[in-house]
Motif scaffolding. Sequence first.
Motif, PDB file in Angstrom:
ATOM      1  N   ILE A  82       0.851  -1.198   0.000  1.00 30.07           N
ATOM      2  CA  ILE A  82       0.000   0.000   0.000  1.00 30.07           C
ATOM      3  C   ILE A  82       0.879   1.238   0.000  1.00 30.07           C
ATOM      4  CG2 ILE A  82      -1.703   1.329   1.298  1.00 30.07           C
ATOM      5  CD1 ILE A  82      -2.800  -1.308   2.350  1.00 30.07           C
ATOM      6  N   ALA A  83       0.627   2.137  -0.962  1.00 27.68           N
ATOM      7  CA  ALA A  83       1.376   3.396  -1.043  1.00 27.68           C
ATOM      8  C   ALA A  83       0.673   4.442  -0.184  1.00 27.68           C
ATOM      9  CB  ALA A  83       1.466   3.869  -2.485  1.00 27.68           C
ATOM     10  N   VAL A  84       1.427   5.022   0.736  1.00 31.23           N
ATOM     11  CA  VAL A  84       0.893   6.032   1.650  1.00 31.23           C
ATOM     12  C   VAL A  84       1.653   7.324   1.425  1.00 31.23           C
ATOM     13  CG1 VAL A  84       0.506   6.647   4.056  1.00 31.23           C
ATOM     14  CG2 VAL A  84       0.231   4.280   3.333  1.00 31.23           C
ATOM     15  N   SER A  85       0.938   8.429   1.398  1.00 32.18           N
ATOM     16  CA  SER A  85       1.542   9.733   1.159  1.00 32.18           C
ATOM     17  C   SER A  85       2.552  10.066   2.253  1.00 32.18           C
ATOM     18  CB  SER A  85       0.461  10.807   1.097  1.00 32.18           C
ATOM     19  OG  SER A  85       1.045  12.087   1.003  1.00 32.18           O
ATOM     20  N   THR A  86       3.588  10.804   1.864  1.00 32.79           N
ATOM     21  CA  THR A  86       4.575  11.274   2.842  1.00 32.79           C
ATOM     22  C   THR A  86       4.195  12.616   3.443  1.00 32.79           C
ATOM     23  OG1 THR A  86       5.846  12.266   1.039  1.00 32.79           O
ATOM     24  CG2 THR A  86       6.448  10.025   1.710  1.00 32.79           C
ATOM     25  N   ASP A  87       3.106  13.208   2.933  1.00 35.55           N
ATOM     26  CA  ASP A  87       2.623  14.473   3.480  1.00 35.55           C
ATOM     27  C   ASP A  87       1.849  14.193   4.756  1.00 35.55           C
ATOM     28  OD1 ASP A  87       1.706  16.970   4.029  1.00 35.55           O
ATOM     29  OD2 ASP A  87       0.583  17.249   2.174  1.00 35.55           O
ATOM     30  N   ASP A  88       2.353  14.705   5.886  1.00 39.23           N
ATOM     31  CA  ASP A  88       1.735  14.397   7.168  1.00 39.23           C
ATOM     32  C   ASP A  88       0.312  14.938   7.249  1.00 39.23           C
ATOM     33  OD1 ASP A  88       2.010  13.221   9.813  1.00 39.23           O
ATOM     34  OD2 ASP A  88       1.971  15.269  10.583  1.00 39.23           O
ATOM     35  N   LYS A  92      -3.022  12.675   8.026  1.00 40.96           N
ATOM     36  CA  LYS A  92      -4.017  12.981   9.060  1.00 40.96           C
ATOM     37  C   LYS A  92      -5.420  13.053   8.455  1.00 40.96           C
ATOM     38  CE  LYS A  92      -0.948  15.502  12.211  1.00 40.96           C
ATOM     39  NZ  LYS A  92      -0.649  16.803  12.857  1.00 40.96           N
ATOM     40  N   ALA A  93      -5.520  13.657   7.261  1.00 43.62           N
ATOM     41  CA  ALA A  93      -6.834  13.748   6.609  1.00 43.62           C
ATOM     42  C   ALA A  93      -7.367  12.359   6.276  1.00 43.62           C
ATOM     43  CB  ALA A  93      -6.721  14.603   5.349  1.00 43.62           C
ATOM     44  N   CYS A  94      -6.478  11.454   5.841  1.00 43.32           N
ATOM     45  CA  CYS A  94      -6.907  10.092   5.525  1.00 43.32           C
ATOM     46  C   CYS A  94      -7.370   9.360   6.782  1.00 43.32           C
ATOM     47  CB  CYS A  94      -5.777   9.327   4.856  1.00 43.32           C
ATOM     48  SG  CYS A  94      -5.336   9.943   3.214  1.00 43.32           S
ATOM     49  N   LEU A 116      -1.474   4.311   9.514  1.00 41.13           N
ATOM     50  CA  LEU A 116      -2.414   4.424   8.397  1.00 41.13           C
ATOM     51  C   LEU A 116      -2.290   3.229   7.472  1.00 41.13           C
ATOM     52  CD1 LEU A 116      -4.468   5.939   6.678  1.00 41.13           C
ATOM     53  CD2 LEU A 116      -2.572   7.207   5.637  1.00 41.13           C
ATOM     54  N   ARG A 117      -1.049   2.817   7.207  1.00 43.72           N
ATOM     55  CA  ARG A 117      -0.835   1.650   6.357  1.00 43.72           C
ATOM     56  C   ARG A 117      -1.456   0.402   6.974  1.00 43.72           C
ATOM     57  NH1 ARG A 117       4.163   2.295   5.430  1.00 43.72           N
ATOM     58  NH2 ARG A 117       4.135   2.927   3.233  1.00 43.72           N
ATOM     59  N   THR A 118      -1.320   0.270   8.318  1.00 46.90           N
ATOM     60  CA  THR A 118      -1.892  -0.892   8.999  1.00 46.90           C
ATOM     61  C   THR A 118      -3.414  -0.879   8.912  1.00 46.90           C
ATOM     62  OG1 THR A 118      -0.024  -0.931  10.530  1.00 46.90           O
ATOM     63  CG2 THR A 118      -2.016  -2.109  11.205  1.00 46.90           C
ATOM     64  N   VAL A 119      -4.006   0.291   9.110  1.00 44.20           N
ATOM     65  CA  VAL A 119      -5.467   0.404   9.040  1.00 44.20           C
ATOM     66  C   VAL A 119      -5.955   0.068   7.639  1.00 44.20           C
ATOM     67  CG1 VAL A 119      -7.413   1.997   9.223  1.00 44.20           C
ATOM     68  CG2 VAL A 119      -5.593   2.067  10.921  1.00 44.20           C
ATOM     69  N   LEU A 120      -5.253   0.573   6.625  1.00 48.91           N
ATOM     70  CA  LEU A 120      -5.658   0.297   5.248  1.00 48.91           C
ATOM     71  C   LEU A 120      -5.491  -1.175   4.895  1.00 48.91           C
ATOM     72  CD1 LEU A 120      -4.188   3.397   3.369  1.00 48.91           C
ATOM     73  CD2 LEU A 120      -6.578   2.934   3.905  1.00 48.91           C
ATOM     74  N   SER A 121      -4.486  -1.831   5.486  1.00 44.09           N
ATOM     75  CA  SER A 121      -4.321  -3.262   5.221  1.00 44.09           C
ATOM     76  C   SER A 121      -5.451  -4.085   5.806  1.00 44.09           C
ATOM     77  CB  SER A 121      -2.984  -3.745   5.787  1.00 44.09           C
ATOM     78  OG  SER A 121      -2.986  -3.696   7.212  1.00 44.09           O
ATOM     79  N   ILE A 122      -6.117  -3.546   6.836  1.00 42.59           N
ATOM     80  CA  ILE A 122      -7.246  -4.254   7.459  1.00 42.59           C
ATOM     81  C   ILE A 122      -8.554  -3.971   6.722  1.00 42.59           C
ATOM     82  CG2 ILE A 122      -8.605  -4.479   9.578  1.00 42.59           C
ATOM     83  CD1 ILE A 122      -6.042  -3.834  11.127  1.00 42.59           C
ATOM     84  N   VAL A 123      -8.842  -2.667   6.521  1.00 42.57           N
ATOM     85  CA  VAL A 123     -10.129  -2.295   5.914  1.00 42.57           C
ATOM     86  C   VAL A 123     -10.072  -2.310   4.390  1.00 42.57           C
ATOM     87  CG1 VAL A 123     -10.734  -0.896   7.907  1.00 42.57           C
ATOM     88  CG2 VAL A 123      -9.584   0.176   5.977  1.00 42.57           C
ATOM     89  N   GLY A 124      -8.856  -2.328   3.818  1.00 41.01           N
ATOM     90  CA  GLY A 124      -8.721  -2.323   2.372  1.00 41.01           C
ATOM     91  C   GLY A 124      -8.473  -0.921   1.838  1.00 41.01           C
TER      92      GLY A 124
END
Length: 503
Positions: A82-88, A92-94, A116-124
């Motif tokens: 999962i690609a996650v933005s480097t903009d903090d 936070k908005a995500c 955030l990456r962990t949450v996205l890996s769970i919920v998709g």
Amino acid sequence: MSDDDDSPLVKKSRIYYGSLEEKERERLGSKDGAKAGVKAGIAAGNINISSGETMDIEDRAINERHTEVLADFERRKRARQIAVSTDDAEVKACLRALGEPITIFGEGPAERRERLRTVLSIVGPDALKKSRKDDEKVKVKEHQQTWYHEGPASLKEARLWLARFSLPRAVKRLEAARAHKEIPEATRTVKQQELHKNLRNLNNFCSQIGDERPISFCQFSPNSKMLVTASWSGLCKLWSIPDCNLVRTLRGHETIVGSIGFHPQATISLEKSDINLASCAADGTVKLWSLDSDEPVADIEGHSMRVSRVAWHPSGRFLGTSCYDNSWRLWDLEAQEEILHQEGHSKGIHDLAFHPDGSLAGTGGLDAFGRVWDLRTGRCVMFLEGHLKEIYTIHFSPNGYHAATGSGDNTVKVWDLRYRKAVYTIPAHQNLVSSVRFQPTDGHFLVSVAYDNMAKVWSQPGWTPIKTLAGHEGKVMGVDMSPDGQLIATCSYDRTFKLWTSE
């Protein structure tokens, strides 16, 4: 040795065999009792007799743990992909969009990204897109909600005046329609065939160079004896018809003039010194003109962006203007004030037209939608949805229930106000449709012009092509028909206007 011998050995044997027999009887008795107890338990429902697999408790626990480890391994594998933005701020908005806390005590930007990456890996990863789409839908829904604010007392008076003006005109129009329906079908068919024959004989009657720059708009006077043109040079010119001689040059605009229109009673009952014309330009200026001066009589101020069209209400008391600030306005020239500033489009409004009864106004926008407004209540009574690109022109038929729109998708759509839907789509041109006009007397045919250098005539009903008017060397930007129904005028990017009539 006899059986009656009572020797010690015999007695001992009897005692031994006797004890075995007793034990066997006891064993059989206990077995029968156990069977009876099992039957009683089955009958009472206390014993499960279903056949099923059994697993050792220890083996089940090992398999569950194994499954959890595999699931965690797969989740971590997904997380790495999962690609996650480097903009903090975006991270936070995500997190906020996913309903997670945007920060945890002692958490830095790197830890926040991993969370955030962990949450996205769970919920998709699609959950974030879905959340954004839901937010956009809510925003669009809120934006589309109709809202009202209190208008001035002059607006209420104008709405009542418009109702008193439009209702008698509607009654007359309906009476004329009923009278036309009483005409025998054969007679109506003959008249229609004769009309189509004349339309097929349309030819170029006059071609006149109108300016040094493209001519953007043209309109006949109510008495059909004059034609006014507007140009990108900022000049508007009056021409005599049918000889096409220049009568007057109206100087006042400094940039592209979008349109100019005659007052409904100009050249009929108005004096030449009265306000007979109105024009608009790309710099937001709106000017009023008389017929005996080349200078504007008055200016209408209030627009900050391009005004693309002006349109006179059939009564002549009100003037409508469409603007690129996503709104259109209604001006009361008797009270000399703006009585309505109406929003409703998400992009600029390019064209504006009034219903022949004076009860409705139609707007066409660059957002590819059109709207029909009830001037007596202020409500949008019909939403014109179907064009794929911008709507550049709208016009009402004299029959009172048809409207036509032309668009950048090269089509003309015909709408039925009674059913509130499009009844026909005409694949009219090979380029942007710039203007459409119904026959001013009966609405028995429709003329469309486009940037493919062509003007075309369409029958009504049926909307079949009758005649193609070819002759312009540039984009055709405007069209109009004389009120007496004898002439058609077209103006073009090639700096000329042409008159067409049947031989």
